[in-house]
Design a protein around this motif. Structure first.
Motif, PDB file in Angstrom:
ATOM      1  N   THR A  69     -64.605 -35.448  47.645  1.00 41.37           N
ATOM      2  CA  THR A  69     -63.479 -34.550  47.907  1.00 41.37           C
ATOM      3  C   THR A  69     -62.152 -35.269  47.702  1.00 41.37           C
ATOM      4  OG1 THR A  69     -64.798 -33.282  49.485  1.00 41.37           O
ATOM      5  CG2 THR A  69     -62.406 -33.080  49.658  1.00 41.37           C
TER       6      THR A  69
ATOM      7  N   ARG B 182     -61.586 -35.822  43.982  1.00 38.98           N
ATOM      8  CA  ARG B 182     -61.295 -34.555  43.315  1.00 38.98           C
ATOM      9  C   ARG B 182     -59.856 -34.123  43.588  1.00 38.98           C
ATOM     10  NH1 ARG B 182     -64.979 -31.365  45.476  1.00 38.98           N
ATOM     11  NH2 ARG B 182     -63.575 -30.532  47.034  1.00 38.98           N
TER      12      ARG B 182
ATOM     13  N   THR C 134     -57.023 -33.660  40.794  1.00 40.80           N
ATOM     14  CA  THR C 134     -56.347 -32.371  40.670  1.00 40.80           C
ATOM     15  C   THR C 134     -54.835 -32.566  40.698  1.00 40.80           C
ATOM     16  OG1 THR C 134     -58.191 -31.216  41.703  1.00 40.80           O
ATOM     17  CG2 THR C 134     -56.059 -30.088  41.707  1.00 40.80           C
TER      18      THR C 134
END
Length: 122
Positions: A82, A85, A89
């Motif tokens: 997480t 990511r 992003t």
């Protein structure tokens, strides 16, 4: 966007990925070490088992401990995924903001054409 900026952004993405791989590998290694320690404790504890119910109770406790450990391990790996990511992003959004597609594809603004009036027939 210029070429050095693109390479800088790619380097940042590569660093994020390598950090996630490193954290995951370290977490996996720690988990395996913990499981080996648990197995060793269980094997040495079986020498003083006096009856079948004691054996089943110890095995049940061991399975519970293994399950808790594996659950924590999966949570740690999920947190690593997480985090990486989110970083990727954010990096991708910043990269997209700096992109200039008009110079990349040779696009120029098209001159606006006046709209023709149409007459209705009766």
């Amino acid at each position: 966007m210029n070429t050095p900026t693109a390479f800088t952004e790619m380097k940042k993405a590569q660093d994020i990925l390598m950090e996630a791989i490193d954290k995951s590998a370290r977490t996996n290694l720690e988990s395996v070490q913990k499981l080996l320690e648990l197995n060793k404790e269980r094997m040495t504890g079986l020498s003083d088992v006096s009856n079948p119910s004691d054996l089943i109770a110890r095995q049940s406790a061991a399975f519970k401990e293994y399950a808790e450990h594996l659950s924590a391990h999966m949570e740690a790996l999920t947190a690593i995924g997480t985090e990486s990511r989110e970083q990727l992003t954010e990096l991708g959004q910043e990269f997209a903001k700096t992109m200039d597609f008009s110079t990349m594809f040779g696009l120029a603004e098209a001159p606006s054409k006046p709209k023709a009036k149409t007459s209705a027939k009766s």
